[in-house]
Design a protein around this motif. Structure first.
Motif, PDB file in Angstrom:
ATOM      1  N   HIS A  44     -11.670  37.711 -28.598  1.00 17.96           N
ATOM      2  CA  HIS A  44     -11.714  36.437 -27.851  1.00 17.96           C
ATOM      3  C   HIS A  44     -10.440  36.098 -27.318  1.00 17.96           C
ATOM      4  O   HIS A  44      -9.847  34.865 -27.488  1.00 17.96           O
ATOM      5  CB  HIS A  44     -12.152  35.134 -28.636  1.00 17.96           C
ATOM      6  N   LEU A  45      -9.792  37.132 -27.205  1.00 13.26           N
ATOM      7  CA  LEU A  45      -8.417  36.935 -26.282  1.00 13.26           C
ATOM      8  C   LEU A  45      -8.138  36.947 -24.971  1.00 13.26           C
ATOM      9  O   LEU A  45      -9.164  37.131 -24.425  1.00 13.26           O
ATOM     10  CB  LEU A  45      -7.330  37.986 -26.945  1.00 13.26           C
ATOM     11  N   LEU A  46      -6.958  36.759 -24.469  1.00 15.39           N
ATOM     12  CA  LEU A  46      -7.047  36.857 -22.956  1.00 15.39           C
ATOM     13  C   LEU A  46      -6.057  38.004 -22.322  1.00 15.39           C
ATOM     14  O   LEU A  46      -5.085  38.306 -22.895  1.00 15.39           O
ATOM     15  CB  LEU A  46      -6.103  35.586 -22.432  1.00 15.39           C
ATOM     16  N   SER A  47      -6.770  38.666 -21.528  1.00 15.26           N
ATOM     17  CA  SER A  47      -6.285  39.920 -21.258  1.00 15.26           C
ATOM     18  C   SER A  47      -5.188  39.695 -19.976  1.00 15.26           C
ATOM     19  O   SER A  47      -5.331  38.781 -19.050  1.00 15.26           O
ATOM     20  CB  SER A  47      -7.181  40.868 -20.422  1.00 15.26           C
ATOM     21  N   ALA A  48      -3.980  40.034 -20.470  1.00 13.23           N
ATOM     22  CA  ALA A  48      -2.704  39.713 -19.645  1.00 13.23           C
ATOM     23  C   ALA A  48      -2.318  40.669 -18.694  1.00 13.23           C
ATOM     24  O   ALA A  48      -1.280  40.973 -18.607  1.00 13.23           O
ATOM     25  CB  ALA A  48      -1.499  39.677 -20.554  1.00 13.23           C
ATOM     26  N   GLN A  49      -3.508  41.268 -18.187  1.00  6.43           N
ATOM     27  CA  GLN A  49      -3.423  42.359 -17.052  1.00  6.43           C
ATOM     28  C   GLN A  49      -4.599  42.047 -15.979  1.00  6.43           C
ATOM     29  O   GLN A  49      -5.774  41.605 -16.522  1.00  6.43           O
ATOM     30  CB  GLN A  49      -3.488  43.783 -17.757  1.00  6.43           C
ATOM     31  N   ARG A  50      -4.499  42.467 -14.897  1.00  8.44           N
ATOM     32  CA  ARG A  50      -5.301  42.282 -13.843  1.00  8.44           C
ATOM     33  C   ARG A  50      -6.351  43.729 -13.902  1.00  8.44           C
ATOM     34  O   ARG A  50      -7.405  43.155 -13.543  1.00  8.44           O
ATOM     35  CB  ARG A  50      -4.581  42.185 -12.439  1.00  8.44           C
ATOM     36  N   MET A  51      -6.008  44.617 -14.344  1.00 12.26           N
ATOM     37  CA  MET A  51      -6.880  45.606 -14.363  1.00 12.26           C
ATOM     38  C   MET A  51      -7.276  45.825 -16.028  1.00 12.26           C
ATOM     39  O   MET A  51      -6.558  45.653 -17.089  1.00 12.26           O
ATOM     40  CB  MET A  51      -6.209  47.013 -13.926  1.00 12.26           C
ATOM     41  N   ASP A  70       1.980  40.517 -13.818  1.00 11.03           N
ATOM     42  CA  ASP A  70       1.131  39.997 -15.036  1.00 11.03           C
ATOM     43  C   ASP A  70       1.818  39.635 -16.193  1.00 11.03           C
ATOM     44  O   ASP A  70       1.464  38.740 -16.805  1.00 11.03           O
ATOM     45  CB  ASP A  70       0.351  41.523 -15.401  1.00 11.03           C
ATOM     46  N   LEU A  71       3.206  40.292 -16.543  1.00 11.57           N
ATOM     47  CA  LEU A  71       3.775  39.808 -17.781  1.00 11.57           C
ATOM     48  C   LEU A  71       4.511  38.515 -17.405  1.00 11.57           C
ATOM     49  O   LEU A  71       4.356  37.670 -18.210  1.00 11.57           O
ATOM     50  CB  LEU A  71       4.835  40.940 -18.069  1.00 11.57           C
ATOM     51  N   ARG A 124       3.218  36.126 -15.376  1.00 10.35           N
ATOM     52  CA  ARG A 124       2.146  35.164 -15.234  1.00 10.35           C
ATOM     53  C   ARG A 124       1.640  34.706 -16.457  1.00 10.35           C
ATOM     54  O   ARG A 124       1.435  33.641 -16.937  1.00 10.35           O
ATOM     55  CB  ARG A 124       1.127  35.936 -14.468  1.00 10.35           C
ATOM     56  N   TRP A 125       1.438  35.677 -17.540  1.00 14.45           N
ATOM     57  CA  TRP A 125       0.708  35.348 -18.622  1.00 14.45           C
ATOM     58  C   TRP A 125       1.443  35.269 -19.886  1.00 14.45           C
ATOM     59  O   TRP A 125       1.197  34.711 -20.838  1.00 14.45           O
ATOM     60  CB  TRP A 125      -0.417  36.666 -18.974  1.00 14.45           C
ATOM     61  N   HIS A 126       2.965  35.943 -19.796  1.00 15.13           N
ATOM     62  CA  HIS A 126       3.551  35.765 -20.846  1.00 15.13           C
ATOM     63  C   HIS A 126       3.143  36.341 -22.119  1.00 15.13           C
ATOM     64  O   HIS A 126       2.576  35.651 -23.139  1.00 15.13           O
ATOM     65  CB  HIS A 126       4.304  34.455 -20.973  1.00 15.13           C
ATOM     66  N   PRO A 127       2.447  37.506 -22.178  1.00 18.58           N
ATOM     67  CA  PRO A 127       1.628  38.071 -23.455  1.00 18.58           C
ATOM     68  C   PRO A 127       2.578  37.850 -24.789  1.00 18.58           C
ATOM     69  O   PRO A 127       3.553  38.066 -24.727  1.00 18.58           O
ATOM     70  CB  PRO A 127       1.276  39.445 -23.362  1.00 18.58           C
ATOM     71  N   GLN A 128       1.761  37.317 -25.859  1.00 19.07           N
ATOM     72  CA  GLN A 128       2.272  37.424 -27.176  1.00 19.07           C
ATOM     73  C   GLN A 128       2.471  38.740 -27.897  1.00 19.07           C
ATOM     74  O   GLN A 128       2.981  38.842 -29.166  1.00 19.07           O
ATOM     75  CB  GLN A 128       1.587  36.195 -28.107  1.00 19.07           C
ATOM     76  N   LEU A 129       1.682  39.611 -27.438  1.00 23.26           N
ATOM     77  CA  LEU A 129       1.770  41.077 -28.134  1.00 23.26           C
ATOM     78  C   LEU A 129       1.513  41.914 -26.901  1.00 23.26           C
ATOM     79  O   LEU A 129       0.647  41.486 -25.953  1.00 23.26           O
ATOM     80  CB  LEU A 129       0.535  41.052 -28.851  1.00 23.26           C
ATOM     81  N   ARG A 152      12.421  46.091 -16.292  1.00 28.94           N
ATOM     82  CA  ARG A 152      13.553  46.211 -17.429  1.00 28.94           C
ATOM     83  C   ARG A 152      13.986  44.602 -17.745  1.00 28.94           C
ATOM     84  O   ARG A 152      14.036  44.287 -18.822  1.00 28.94           O
ATOM     85  CB  ARG A 152      14.529  46.936 -17.137  1.00 28.94           C
ATOM     86  N   ALA A 153      13.844  43.902 -16.832  1.00 24.39           N
ATOM     87  CA  ALA A 153      14.485  42.516 -17.041  1.00 24.39           C
ATOM     88  C   ALA A 153      13.409  41.795 -17.878  1.00 24.39           C
ATOM     89  O   ALA A 153      13.847  40.968 -18.651  1.00 24.39           O
ATOM     90  CB  ALA A 153      14.881  41.825 -15.638  1.00 24.39           C
ATOM     91  N   THR A 154      12.192  41.912 -17.538  1.00 24.48           N
ATOM     92  CA  THR A 154      11.128  41.045 -18.028  1.00 24.48           C
ATOM     93  C   THR A 154      11.102  41.574 -19.470  1.00 24.48           C
ATOM     94  O   THR A 154      10.749  40.838 -20.264  1.00 24.48           O
ATOM     95  CB  THR A 154       9.908  41.166 -17.156  1.00 24.48           C
ATOM     96  N   PHE A 155      11.008  43.103 -19.577  1.00 25.25           N
ATOM     97  CA  PHE A 155      10.715  43.484 -20.894  1.00 25.25           C
ATOM     98  C   PHE A 155      11.823  43.201 -21.865  1.00 25.25           C
ATOM     99  O   PHE A 155      11.645  43.314 -23.179  1.00 25.25           O
ATOM    100  CB  PHE A 155      10.387  44.951 -20.810  1.00 25.25           C
ATOM    101  N   ALA A 156      12.816  42.836 -21.186  1.00 25.35           N
ATOM    102  CA  ALA A 156      14.018  42.672 -22.286  1.00 25.35           C
ATOM    103  C   ALA A 156      13.807  41.420 -23.162  1.00 25.35           C
ATOM    104  O   ALA A 156      14.521  41.236 -23.905  1.00 25.35           O
ATOM    105  CB  ALA A 156      15.316  42.523 -21.533  1.00 25.35           C
ATOM    106  N   HIS A 157      12.750  40.653 -22.726  1.00 28.17           N
ATOM    107  CA  HIS A 157      12.541  39.402 -23.823  1.00 28.17           C
ATOM    108  C   HIS A 157      11.362  39.872 -24.859  1.00 28.17           C
ATOM    109  O   HIS A 157      11.299  39.131 -25.621  1.00 28.17           O
ATOM    110  CB  HIS A 157      11.597  38.517 -22.746  1.00 28.17           C
TER     111      HIS A 157
END
Length: 586
Positions: free
Chosen positions: A470-477, A523-524, A526-531, A565-570
């Motif tokens: 019951h998670l939220l898919s943090a991707q459009r595809m 996608d990252l 917008r949703w800021h995935p926790q995993l 790279r800038a987004t994934f640095a978090h």
């Protein structure tokens, strides 16, 4: 010939060979055969529960239910939050069980399976009167034999693909195939029934446009059978009437008129109108599918359906064996008195099966569920031919047949339970059938609706964890289905220069590259995935679907983009398990 609800002027039935009648044999022998098929039908229903109803739904069914749920909550299909390669009809249909599940507070997968069971029951109820018209002397034994075949073909054989688009298509097209056999035999069908049959087939075929080859093949059989039968009547007429009593060309004109009538049957017109209405609905309700999805599909989806004809054949040996058996049985000589209805129905089913094989080859993936239409049509043709042969040879069921059927049923159920993973120690616990990857421990402690991104090219690894937990898919595809075509055009495989099946023009390739990178960044953010789970395709021990011959580093490919790279640095590396590396926010 007439195809409306008005009675036919003359319908010849003397050629029809009935199934063995209950009154034709001693009561004990007839009861033995009937009881055997009742037992087999019950066993098939139990096997369907073990293989189709109790396990978790397939990944595609989960994804369509997930899309329907998002759509009902206002998400725009084929927009920046939900982008899929499939046309919208299956999502619209999935909205029905999704809505019912919300009202009833039940799992949507369970309601969806019951919804499909309801469709199958409705189709069976609609087909039975048509079959009885085709075979007016249908016995109880034959009825239960056909019930067993129906359950085995449409509930047992699909297994976890129960409810797949190809499965639904096959079920919804069955009344149309019976109507086509009735048309060849000159048996009228009430107009409202014919329209319902055509609408059902049109909905089914709209789920998988490749299978539009089925009505083309079936209508060719209807036209040819009707034409040859009309010509036969013409020659018979001319042999007994002089040319002075009736012009020689009048019968030929009548044959042409009858052939034209066959092509204007209500069920065929309703089928075509349903498909046309669906196209208009796509244009009005989801125009982005035509303007955005189709161009991307044209340029990238070939990398997924890229198997050669030889590889497709090796993936479907059982299908071709079944087709060969159906054709062989169809050409077994019969008495002259048994050349009518049973051969017609089998001919229609075989034509549909051949068309479905061609559709399977056109799709080029080799996946089992895409074989289901052809498997179903050929299996039904084989069963009908075997029943016909038994009737021709006046075979009788021995008294011990019910005991043999009971033993066979017990053995089949025991083997099904064993290989499905059932245990008598935990009879109420049934294996889900889901893949062991990603590691379920990744999702331990995550609250419902937690956004999670799973970067992989395999739907079976990305959708079930999101849906089950019951998670939220943090991707459009639902997976990176555009990536294989891009990778194969940008660089040869690390193992050697393997040319792609299709060359993408450099300008378009650069556009697709930028698009996939931009989508992932959006996608990252917008949703800021926790995993974030990333499949380790660069590991030689990991075989990523569609990229089995390569060892691409998915993370390295995305990190070519400065924005990514800038987004994934978090995010920081957490751990690895199985084929996935896990990353969590800093």
């Amino acid at each position: 010939m007439r195809f409306s609800d008005a009675p036919a002027a003359s319908v010849s039935r003397q050629e029809t060979t009935p199934f063995p009648s209950d009154s034709a044999h001693p009561a004990k022998e007839s009861a033995a055969g009937c009881l055997a098929f009742v037992t087999l039908t019950a066993a098939a229903a139990a096997m369907a529960c073990l293989l189709a109803l109790l396990p978790a739904a397939g990944h595609d069914q989960m994804w369509f239910l997930y899309m329907a749920q998002r759509m009902l909550h206002g998400t725009h299909l084929y927009g920046p939050q939900l982008f899929d390669s499939n046309p919208p009809l299956i999502v619209w249909l999935s909205a029905v069980p999704t809505t019912l599940a919300a009202w009833l507070h039940l799992p949507s997968t369970a309601v969806a399976k019951l919804f499909v069971v309801g469709i199958e029951a409705t189709v069976a109820a609609a087909c039975l009167p048509m079959l009885k018209v085709l075979r007016p002397t249908l016995s109880r034994t034959a009825l239960w034999a056909l019930a067993f075949a129906y359950v085995a073909v449409f509930a047992v054989m699909p297994a976890r693909d129960f409810g797949q688009r190809d499965h639904l298509l096959t079920v919804l097209c069955l009344p149309y195939l019976l109507a086509a056999a009735m048309a060849v035999e000159g048996i009228p069908l009430a107009r409202w029934k014919a329209v319902c049959v055509g609408i059902a087939a049109g909905i089914g075929l709209s789920l998988k446009p490749h299978q539009l080859l089925v009505p083309v093949a079936v209508e060719a059989v209807v036209f040819w059978k009707g034409y040859t039968r009309s010509r036969s009547k013409e020659f018979h007429f001319l042999s007994f009437r002089s040319a002075r009593s009736r012009p020689a060309g009048s019968n030929a004109e009548e044959s042409a008129s009858q052939s034209g009538t066959r092509l204007l049957r209500p069920e065929l017109l309703a089928l075509c109108l349903t498909c046309a209405t669906y196209l208009v609905a796509i244009r009005i309700l989801t125009p982005d599918y035509l303007t955005q999805v189709l161009p991307i599909l044209r340029d990238t989806y070939w990398a997924i359906g890229s198997l050669s004809p030889g590889a497709l054949l090796l993936q479907s040996i059982q299908l071709h064996v079944l087709a060969a058996i159906a054709l062989a049985l169809h050409f077994v000589p019969r008495p002259a008195s048994s050349q009518s209805t049973p051969r017609t129905l089998a001919t229609v089913l075989i034509a549909a099966g051949i068309a479905s094989i061609l559709a399977y080859y056109l799709q080029g993936t080799g996946w089992y569920y895409q074989q289901i239409p052809a498997l179903s049509f050929f299996a039904l043709a084989v069963w009908i031919e075997m029943l016909d042969l038994a009737a021709c040879r006046n075979l009788r069921a021995p008294r011990w047949t019910p005991w043999a059927a009971a033993g066979l049923s017990a053995l089949a159920l025991a083997l099904t339970a064993y290989f499905s993973g059932c245990s008598l120690a935990r009879p109420l616990t049934f294996p889900s059938g889901l893949a062991a990857d990603p590691d379920p421990a990744f999702f331990t402690g995550l609250a419902p609706e937690t956004p999670v991104a799973i970067l992989t090219t395999e739907v079976d690894l990305s959708v079930p964890p999101i849906f089950v937990h019951h998670l939220l898919s943090a991707q459009r595809m639902n997976n990176l289905w555009t990536l294989p075509a891009i990778l194969r055009n940008e660089s040869p495989g690390p193992g050697g220069p393997v040319a792609p099946k299709r060359r993408i023009p450099s300008a378009r390739l650069a556009e697709l590259d930028r698009m996939q990178h931009a989508w992932m960044v959006e996608d990252l953010n917008r949703w800021h995935p926790q995993l974030i789970l990333i499949e380790r395709c660069q590991d030689p021990t990991v075989r990523c679907q569609i990229l089995e011959d390569r060892h691409d580093d998915l993370l390295a490919w995305f990190q070519r983009d400065p924005a990514f790279r800038a987004t994934f640095a978090h995010y920081r590396y957490l751990r690895s398990s199985g084929p996935f590396d896990a990353y969590v926010p800093n």
